[in-house]
Write an enzyme that holds these catalytic residues in place. Structure first.
Site, PDB file in Angstrom:
ATOM      1  N   SER A 242       0.824  -1.210   0.000  1.00  0.00           N
ATOM      2  CA  SER A 242       0.000   0.000   0.000  1.00  0.00           C
ATOM      3  C   SER A 242       0.853   1.253   0.000  1.00  0.00           C
ATOM      4  O   SER A 242       1.958   1.265   0.558  1.00  0.00           O
ATOM      5  CB  SER A 242      -0.892   0.016   1.237  1.00  0.00           C
TER       6      SER A 242
ATOM      7  N   TYR B 119      -1.772   0.502  10.249  1.00  0.00           N
ATOM      8  CA  TYR B 119      -1.879  -0.175   8.954  1.00  0.00           C
ATOM      9  C   TYR B 119      -0.658   0.161   8.088  1.00  0.00           C
ATOM     10  O   TYR B 119      -0.037  -0.719   7.478  1.00  0.00           O
ATOM     11  CB  TYR B 119      -3.171   0.300   8.281  1.00  0.00           C
TER      12      TYR B 119
END
Lengths: 438, 247
Positions: free
Chosen positions: B139, B152
């Site tokens: 990501s 995250y």
């Protein structure tokens, strides 16, 4: 909240949109609030808008089974006809009935009971549907087959009988992806109607009609006939192609200014198009994509009418009054000086079903930019349609009023009554159903 | 094994990105292996791939967090895949992760430890064979720790570094590693978030980017290239200034 609209981009509404990926997701949504299911947003008006809850069915887009012995495909409602063609044309199958865009979902095609260029021979989409699974207001799923009440109301019921989850449809075997097309130039409306009647046995027929010319050439048209080309009609090098769709070569990257399509540009376009079309006599091979879906080649063509969007008008007139009614409609349109970029005339075969649009006769489809003049003209066209015993296509509609619908189509009241009695009216609503009192 | 038609394994196969990626590879005729915690929920996806593309599809139970089971999972696959795509991920809720470090641990393990473990097993098996491609969906959130989602983000940063290192290590073996940084993607995970349209990819775009990256042996893929520049700018902001932002 997401601002969404139909393909005509009018009206636009802020809606809570929830995507369903499974039957459980749909059950949760149905238990939660009154809703309308939405496919790929190709209905032009407000058929698939519900501010409170619009259920986006594109997440349910799985094909579940195919039987090559019968051509029966079972699939979830969010599968696009484009997906069906991509998967099955290489294996020699094509949709039995297809509207003018392949970017409609199976659920949408069922809900609108769409028709194609073969309506006069094969009927509307219902003709290829073996069964539909519908989730009702209490969350139970019913598989319904032709002849049953639920089936008959669901085909053409605009998603108002419940959420269409899955269906089984029959595909048509084809030898190639090519169409043999013949164009008949018709210098007047009368000639166009004669051409349709004289060619009732052509499997596909449709006419592009010039809705901007007055006088003796009013209603001049190019009547385009077609049939699936057998293998031997196609040169060897072309036989196996094109089996895949062309890439979208053109894009309308932004909203064109609202004045791009006016009576003069459209008038000039129509004159040119007619002359070019009239030159192409005789039979031609056309690939399936250009033949069935000419506008799909232009991405976002709905932007051509500018930011305010556009309106579609489509009515069907019974055979007995078709010529008089069409003449009257065209007279009003040309007198109003309103440009319709793409106007289409088509012969319908016998109508079927409780609330489906087609009726034996002719259908005329027009588009116009959204403005006061168009709205006034369309109210006029409504009156002409009603006076000639015609009816309206709800998949195109964004502005009809309740009284006019009731007058044109007594079936609407019966549909509304059935919806109330079965608890569906309280659970499945769209901006359109509220406007029309369905 | 015929070149290009080896099996493709999707880890975290129930996700929207994995579903789209499975279709992209099945369309090219690859057999598909779908692995997820609840494989029984994937029977319709299997039917879909079989009906559309006529390829063999198998379903497998796989729990990314149960790293002890990963070796056995691998041995149960019908064949060692030619391509393995790891779409396992769990965003969690940053506020909850901040308040409850246990919840943060679940996010860290789901996005780093679990994916790294299964890819490490696959890497060893592929290296022994001398061919294969591993695809890790990481990501852009891993490019810099930010107050709004660093739990995250840090797990993805770890995963990105792990993929970098594996690519480096496996280069001489013939096994290739692709790192995918999708940016915003319209999936179930991001539903309800108000994402800017121009920065948000559809799952199909991610799938197409993965297929191209595998075919062309690309190293790192930014699905929407603009993200590369956005993250370059975010990385370049000096810490004293960065601390005053709300990113």
């Amino acid at each position: 909240m997401t601002r969404i609209s139909g393909w005509g981009r009018f009206p636009r509404r802020d809606c809570r949109v929830v995507r369903a990926r499974s039957e459980q997701d749909v059950a949760r949504a149905v238990a939660e609030a009154p809703l309308i299911a939405r496919g790929n947003g190709r209905a032009y008006g407000d058929s698939a808008l519900n501010a409170g809850l619009t259920l986006d069915m594109r997440g349910m887009d799985r094909m579940l089974a195919f039987d090559p012995a019968t051509g029966q495909l079972t699939a979830e409602a969010g599968v696009l006809l484009a997906d069906v063609i991509e998967a099955f044309l290489p294996r020699g199958w094509f949709p039995m009935v297809t509207p003018g865009t392949r970017f409609v979902t199976l659920g949408g095609a069922i809900a609108a009971d769409v028709h194609g260029k073969n309506h006069h021979c094969d009927g509307s989409f219902r003709a290829c549907v073996d069964w539909v699974e519908v989730m009702g207001p209490d969350g139970t799923v019913t598989r319904t087959t032709p002849g049953e009440d639920l089936f008959d109301w669901t085909l053409g019921g605009m998603g108002l009988t419940g959420v269409i989850l899955r269906a089984a449809i029959r595909l048509r075997p084809v030898e190639t992806g090519w169409i043999l097309q013949r164009t008949i130039p018709a210098p007047s409306l009368e000639a166009a109607l004669d051409a349709f009647e004289a060619n009732a046995d052509a499997p596909y027929s449709v006419a592009w009609i010039d809705a901007s010319t007055e006088g003796p050439h009013m209603g001049r048209a190019l009547v385009m006939l077609g049939h699936h080309a057998p293998r031997e009609a196609v040169p060897v090098r072309l036989r196996d192609r094109p089996v895949t769709a062309r890439r979208q070569r053109l894009q309308v990257p932004f909203d064109l200014p609202g004045f791009t399509l006016n009576r003069y540009t459209v008038g000039a376009f129509n004159a040119l198009y007619y002359r070019l079309g009239a030159r192409k006599s005789g039979e031609h091979l056309v690939d399936w994509d250009s033949y069935f879906y000419p506008l799909d080649a232009i991405g976002n063509w709905n932007r051509m009418y500018g930011r305010r969007g556009f309106l579609q008008f489509q009515c069907a007139l019974p055979l007995s009054t078709a010529q008089a009614g069409l003449t009257e409609l065209l007279t009003r349109i040309t007198a109003a000086g309103q440009a319709s970029f793409l106007s289409v005339l088509k012969r319908f075969g016998p109508g079927e079903g409780r609330f489906s649009f087609p009726m034996e006769g002719y259908t005329l489809a027009l588009d116009m930019p959204v403005n006061d003049r168009s709205l006034r003209l369309m109210s006029d066209l409504d009156r002409v349609t009603v006076a000639h015993g015609g009816r309206f296509y709800l998949a195109k509609d964004a502005r009809l009023d309740r009284a006019t619908l009731a007058e044109a189509d007594p079936r609407a009241e019966a549909f509304a009554a059935w919806r109330r009695e079965t608890g569906r009216a309280a659970r499945f609503t769209s901006a359109q159903s509220e406007r029309l009192g369905l | 094994m015929s070149a290009g038609k080896g099996a493709v394994l999707l880890l975290g196969a129930g996700s929207d990105m994995a579903r789209a990626t499975a279709r992209a590879f099945a369309a090219d005729g690859h057999p598909i292996q779908l692995a997820a915690r609840h494989p029984e929920r994937l029977t319709e996806d299997r039917a879909d791939l079989e009906t559309r593309y006529g390829v063999p599809v198998s379903l497998h139970a796989f729990d990314a967090l149960d790293t002890a089971s990963h070796a056995a999972f691998l041995s149960r696959l019908p064949e060692l895949p030619q391509v393995a795509v790891c779409a396992v991920g769990y965003m969690g809720d940053q506020a909850e992760s901040v308040a409850d470090p246990e919840k943060a641990t679940l996010v860290l393990r789901s996005n780093f430890e679990g994916p790294a473990s299964i890819l490490a097993h696959l890497a060893n098996a592929m290296a022994a064979r001398g061919s294969g491609v591993l695809v890790g969906i990481s990501s852009v959130a891993g490019e810099r720790g930010r107050q709004s989602n660093y739990v995250y983000g840090s797990a993805k940063a770890g995963f990105t570094a792990f993929l970098d290192g594996m690519r480096h290590r496996l280069a001489p073996t013939g096994v290739h590693v692709v790192t995918v940084k999708p940016g915003f993607v319209a999936t179930a995970m991001t539903e309800g978030l108000d994402l800017p349209e121009k920065l948000t990819a559809q799952p199909d775009e991610v799938a197409a980017a993965i297929r191209t990256a595998v075919a062309k042996r690309r190293n790192t893929v930014w699905v929407r290239p603009v993200w590369r520049w956005i993250m370059a700018i975010i990385r370049a902001v000096p810490e004293p200034v960065f601390k005053r932002t709300k990113l």
